[in-house]
Every structure is written in structure tokens, then in C-alpha cells.
Design a protein around this motif. Sequence first.
Motif, PDB file in Angstrom:
ATOM      1  N   VAL A  93      66.115 -35.767  27.632  1.00  0.00           N
ATOM      2  CA  VAL A  93      66.571 -34.858  27.441  1.00  0.00           C
ATOM      3  C   VAL A  93      67.986 -34.636  26.723  1.00  0.00           C
ATOM      4  O   VAL A  93      68.142 -33.813  25.787  1.00  0.00           O
ATOM      5  CB  VAL A  93      66.707 -33.967  28.638  1.00  0.00           C
ATOM      6  N   GLU A 101      72.851 -37.592  36.331  1.00  0.00           N
ATOM      7  CA  GLU A 101      72.911 -36.288  35.765  1.00  0.00           C
ATOM      8  C   GLU A 101      74.378 -35.666  35.365  1.00  0.00           C
ATOM      9  O   GLU A 101      74.437 -35.027  34.330  1.00  0.00           O
ATOM     10  CB  GLU A 101      72.164 -35.285  36.907  1.00  0.00           C
ATOM     11  N   THR A 110      68.789 -31.633  18.565  1.00  0.00           N
ATOM     12  CA  THR A 110      68.711 -30.128  18.131  1.00  0.00           C
ATOM     13  C   THR A 110      70.192 -29.760  17.486  1.00  0.00           C
ATOM     14  O   THR A 110      69.894 -29.133  16.555  1.00  0.00           O
ATOM     15  CB  THR A 110      68.657 -29.334  19.362  1.00  0.00           C
ATOM     16  N   LEU A 115      67.141 -35.090  23.197  1.00  0.00           N
ATOM     17  CA  LEU A 115      66.738 -33.924  22.376  1.00  0.00           C
ATOM     18  C   LEU A 115      67.694 -32.958  22.186  1.00  0.00           C
ATOM     19  O   LEU A 115      67.716 -32.221  21.067  1.00  0.00           O
ATOM     20  CB  LEU A 115      65.821 -33.322  23.639  1.00  0.00           C
ATOM     21  N   VAL A 116      68.672 -32.665  23.055  1.00  0.00           N
ATOM     22  CA  VAL A 116      69.867 -31.971  22.765  1.00  0.00           C
ATOM     23  C   VAL A 116      70.756 -32.394  21.615  1.00  0.00           C
ATOM     24  O   VAL A 116      70.867 -31.615  20.736  1.00  0.00           O
ATOM     25  CB  VAL A 116      70.827 -31.770  24.093  1.00  0.00           C
ATOM     26  N   VAL A 126      59.028 -31.538  28.588  1.00  0.00           N
ATOM     27  CA  VAL A 126      60.224 -32.018  27.255  1.00  0.00           C
ATOM     28  C   VAL A 126      59.549 -31.662  25.973  1.00  0.00           C
ATOM     29  O   VAL A 126      59.929 -31.185  25.160  1.00  0.00           O
ATOM     30  CB  VAL A 126      60.395 -33.442  27.442  1.00  0.00           C
ATOM     31  N   PHE A 142      63.627 -39.898  31.595  1.00  0.00           N
ATOM     32  CA  PHE A 142      63.564 -38.246  31.467  1.00  0.00           C
ATOM     33  C   PHE A 142      65.040 -37.697  31.154  1.00  0.00           C
ATOM     34  O   PHE A 142      65.036 -37.000  30.187  1.00  0.00           O
ATOM     35  CB  PHE A 142      63.101 -37.550  32.797  1.00  0.00           C
ATOM     36  N   LEU A 143      66.073 -38.162  31.883  1.00  0.00           N
ATOM     37  CA  LEU A 143      67.450 -37.483  31.559  1.00  0.00           C
ATOM     38  C   LEU A 143      67.842 -38.016  30.084  1.00  0.00           C
ATOM     39  O   LEU A 143      68.356 -37.255  29.251  1.00  0.00           O
ATOM     40  CB  LEU A 143      68.262 -38.136  32.444  1.00  0.00           C
ATOM     41  N   VAL A 165      59.555 -28.188  25.270  1.00  0.00           N
ATOM     42  CA  VAL A 165      60.881 -27.648  24.721  1.00  0.00           C
ATOM     43  C   VAL A 165      61.025 -28.213  23.245  1.00  0.00           C
ATOM     44  O   VAL A 165      61.543 -27.341  22.365  1.00  0.00           O
ATOM     45  CB  VAL A 165      61.900 -28.301  25.604  1.00  0.00           C
ATOM     46  N   GLU A 204      57.228 -33.836  34.355  1.00  0.00           N
ATOM     47  CA  GLU A 204      58.255 -33.224  33.517  1.00  0.00           C
ATOM     48  C   GLU A 204      58.275 -33.419  31.955  1.00  0.00           C
ATOM     49  O   GLU A 204      58.693 -32.804  31.382  1.00  0.00           O
ATOM     50  CB  GLU A 204      59.565 -34.051  33.920  1.00  0.00           C
ATOM     51  N   TYR A 205      57.566 -34.632  31.641  1.00  0.00           N
ATOM     52  CA  TYR A 205      57.383 -35.050  30.227  1.00  0.00           C
ATOM     53  C   TYR A 205      56.659 -33.958  29.603  1.00  0.00           C
ATOM     54  O   TYR A 205      57.057 -33.589  28.245  1.00  0.00           O
ATOM     55  CB  TYR A 205      56.603 -36.491  30.054  1.00  0.00           C
ATOM     56  N   SER A 215      74.366 -42.588  25.534  1.00  0.00           N
ATOM     57  CA  SER A 215      73.477 -42.254  26.635  1.00  0.00           C
ATOM     58  C   SER A 215      72.596 -43.242  27.322  1.00  0.00           C
ATOM     59  O   SER A 215      72.383 -43.338  28.291  1.00  0.00           O
ATOM     60  CB  SER A 215      72.227 -40.975  25.946  1.00  0.00           C
TER      61      SER A 215
END
Lengths: 456, 130
Positions: A8, A81, A15, A11-12, A245, A4-5, A248, A241-242, A68
Motif C-alpha cells: 500500500v 501501521e 501514485t 502504491l501511494v 490493492v 500488504f502494508l 486500487v 486484501e491483495y 518502507s
Amino acid sequence: MIFFLIAVAWLVFGTFLGSLLLFQNDQLNQVLGVTFSTKHAQHAEVKDVINSFKKACYLVFWMFVLASLLMLLPAIEELAEFVMLLLVMGNMAINGYAIGHHQRKLRRLKERNDWIYPTSSFVSVDLMVTKEQGKASISPVWVWLLFGLGFIPMIVLVLFPNKNYPLFLSVIGPICQLPTVFLYYQSGRRGIMVAKGSTQWNLMIAQNNERINSIAATLSALVLWLFSMWFNAIIWFALKEYYFVGAVIVLIAGLLVISFWQQRQTRKILETAMEEMEEEIMQEKETTWKWGCYHNPYDSRLFVPKRLPSMGWTINIAHPLGKAIFFGTMALATVMIGFIIYSGTKDYEVTIHSSEVVFDAAMYDYTINKNEVASISMIEVLPKGRRTSGFGGFSKSYGHFSLDGYGNGRLYVYNKVKQYVVVSLKGDRPSYIIVNGKSAEETQELHRELQDWFGK
Amino acid sequence: MILNIDMAGDTPIYTQIRNQIVFGIANGQLLAGEHLPTVRQLAGDIGVNPMTVNKAYSLLKEEGFILMDRRHGAQINTIPLLTKPLGQEFDQRAALLIAEARIKGVSKRDVKERMLLLVDNIFQQKEEEQ
């Protein structure tokens, strides 16, 4: 959790990459935020700098995607995190450096070629255009309607209370929706482009801009409303949580598409107008940026397009409200980063006194008296449930939780250790405290100490 | 009509707005009965406080160049100005400009030529508009 991390983080990075690459080579006489005339923007040397910038963006993206994956290493896993936060901040910093580096290249290019454009403290206003302000926008009813619809979850929650969903969370939707209403009203404020003796063109450009900007603001409001509804559904049905995501991704993609459409339409209008006008109307805009933010006391707009317009909107920090928003956001971001670092690094401390026990954790301290305790036991499987407020990192979870079969309580647990001391309480807020140590041995030791204290 | 406001200049912004509207009326770019933007609209576009534009409009109203109406906003006055146009005030302002030019060493002939040129410019533009 670790995937998940990573998702994310990607995704950042994606973006940032998408926003940087969506920029237009020549948007309102700005190439990478540096002023160029339409003709100079087409110069081969300028194109080379843009290509070099694009390559740098891809390189940064892939470097960080690979970096990552380090989060999967067992040695780093516990700090996942922080590593993610560092990578995101690093990605922003290096992208910022890449932009700055290429902007410097472009400025040197301008100096070398003597491409000097007029600078002026004059503001030109066409009275005919000013009089027609607001007449070409689409109706504000839509943004206000979407703002109103943002209250649906709150109304539903008042009528049908849901234990998964604290009422205060339902305010987030309308709060997110409100800036789009401001954005709509700012869309009427046009840029400062006025051609002398061409009222007809000034009016055409201004009205088309107004129409496009108001449509973009309304569509942004719609995308935000859909996101807010999706977000509410995730909380209401306690989805994983997915789903968040996914929401978002849809939000970012939607806003990027709207921004891209807005730029393309604006450019088309300007190109049409430019073809008809005898000379290009442009001014050097270098002086309107300060500390990387838009700073123009002569511009009354609060929201302005960013130097790279595809990256969305920014605030005019020379505007009094802009200053407040800027410093407020900086303060909030600093507090949040500080909180994440402090929360993630501070260990729990359980201090046993004669008649009370203090559970010490960042911002979530709790003290219990011996007469509040019903029983103390150990479990090896943490019941399923959800965090209502607190910290939920990769290595630690603490704060207020609601667990199946247990109700509302407090957790102070290290996620990797699969043994837990359950301190059941006589009340129901909280009705229990679940705590463990950094290892199974520490947890067992803690259990013994708590039982001794309770038995005395 | 286009207003060009020098935000960094020594002349107050309300004076610049007032002067340029007067020029606009004189040279025919603003016609009698024509509406001006509202105070808020103009202040928004120039990027100044509405009080600044309000001050300019109030001056123009006092001088009889515009009419202010709650329903219709500001519009160029259709009624001839009540004050005597070539009175004492006109003489004083023109004489002051001529005096300043003389102190700065401008010759009588140059002053006359310049004055005529300016008169021609304003009257000619008005005639062209009409």
C-alpha cells in the motif's frame, strides 16, 4: 499483513511520483504551477529547474521505498501501521516541499529575467461562446446511467442477502459515482481564455475543451464504476486484501491515463489556436492560489484543474460550497488520523466488577453481565473470518467480527499472541467475545480471573 | 461580442453588463433579433450570481433594448424604442457629463472634440458592421 502494508505504501509513493512526472512542461502557461509564456517556458534555465524537479521526485520515491522496508524490522513491526502512516505523510510533505522549492526557483528566475505578465481583475466573456455552452459535450445520459448502475450491488443485496456484505457498504459505490456527475456538469464551464476579435477561435477552443472535459468526466465515471464493481465483488466473495490493492492500482492508473489524455488533447487545441493568433493571451495566475489551494472568487467553477494539472482536480475554496468541502475534508481527515493513532496506541483494558466485566477499547467498549455468559474457555487458533467493523492493524484486531463456526461476535486481540480467551454468550449478537493479553502469561492470567469471576 | 467585466471596479457588475450590451447594439456588434445567452449561462461564464445578470437584463428590457420571452430567452429588440431618444433624459445625462468635465477644467473645445470623436466612433463602427 506486513507485505500488504508495504505494498500500500509503495502504491501511494508510486501514485505521487506518477502524478508529479506526468505534468507537462508547459500546460496552459503553467510550469509547475508558475505562470510562463510559451516562449519563456522553453528557456534553458526553466528546463534546468524542471529536470532538477524530476530528479528530486525520483530521489524522494526511492528514499521512501527503502525507508518502507524498515517495517520488516522486528522492533518496528508492531508499529507498522503508524510507520506506514508516517511514511505516507512524510512522502506527501517532502514532495510538497520539492514542489514549493522549485516553484520558488522559477519565481526567482522570472524576477531575474523581468518576465512580467499582465495581471487583471477583468473577466472576458464572448457572448457567442456563452450561448453555445453545453452543445459540444457528450450526452449526460452516460454519467447518469453509470450512477444508476452503481446501485446494482444494493439491488442484488436486497434480493439475495449475503452475510459477508452489510447493506450500508453497497451505498459506497453510488456515493463515489456522484462526484463524477458533478465533474461532468462542471466540464461545461470553460476556462477564462478569450481572444479579442476572434470569436471563431474562442468558440473552437471552448467547444473542443467542453467535448474533451465531458469525455474525461464520463470515462472517469466508467473507471470508478468498474472499481466499485470490483470492490463489491471483493466484499461479496470475501476475497483477500491483495485483490483490493489490485483494484486500487487499476483505478489510479485509469484516472491518471484519462487525466494525461485530457491534458494532451487540451494542449493540442491550444497550440493549434496559438499558432493562428497574433499574440499570446495569458495572464499572471499567481494570485489565484491560497494555502496551496485554488482560491478565485471571480471563478464560478467549483472543480478546477490542479496547479500541476496531471494531479487531477481540486476545489475552488473561494466558492461557498468549495469552502464547505475543504473544511469538511480537513475535519474528516483529522478525525480519521486521530482515530487511527488513538486506536492503534490504546491498549485494551478488561475490568472485572462483581457482576459485570467491561472490555475497554477505543470506540468499541463492551460490558457483559454474568448472567449473559454461557461458558469461558481457551483456544490457541483463531478461527478464520472477517471484520465487519472495527480496527484491524498489524498488532491488534478489535471490534465486530464474524468468525467461521462462531458467528457474530467481538474481538479484543493482540495478533502476535496465539492464545485466546473465548467468552461464549447466551445471545447471538454478539454470541462470543474473544480476548487476550499482551503475552501468553497475561492471557492465561486473564483466563483464570474470568473463570474465578464466572464461578463465584 | 466580448464583454469585459471589471470585477474589482467601482461600477456595479450589472451596470457594466447593461452598458456593454447597449454599446454592442449601438456599434452593430449585436444585431436586431439576435439572441443573448440565458441568464444562467452568462452568470456561469462571468462567475457571478444569476440575479446580477437578471438585473442587467431587466434594466435592458425596461429601457426597450431587449425583449424577454419565456420560450426564446432574451433577444435584441427589433422594434424601434418607444421613448423619445433625444428627450429630456438624454439632455440631462449628456449635460451632466459636460458639466463634470468643465468643473475638472476641460476646455469647451476639448469637450466638443471628444464628443464628436465618440459620436464618430459609434456611428462609424455601426456603418462598418452594416
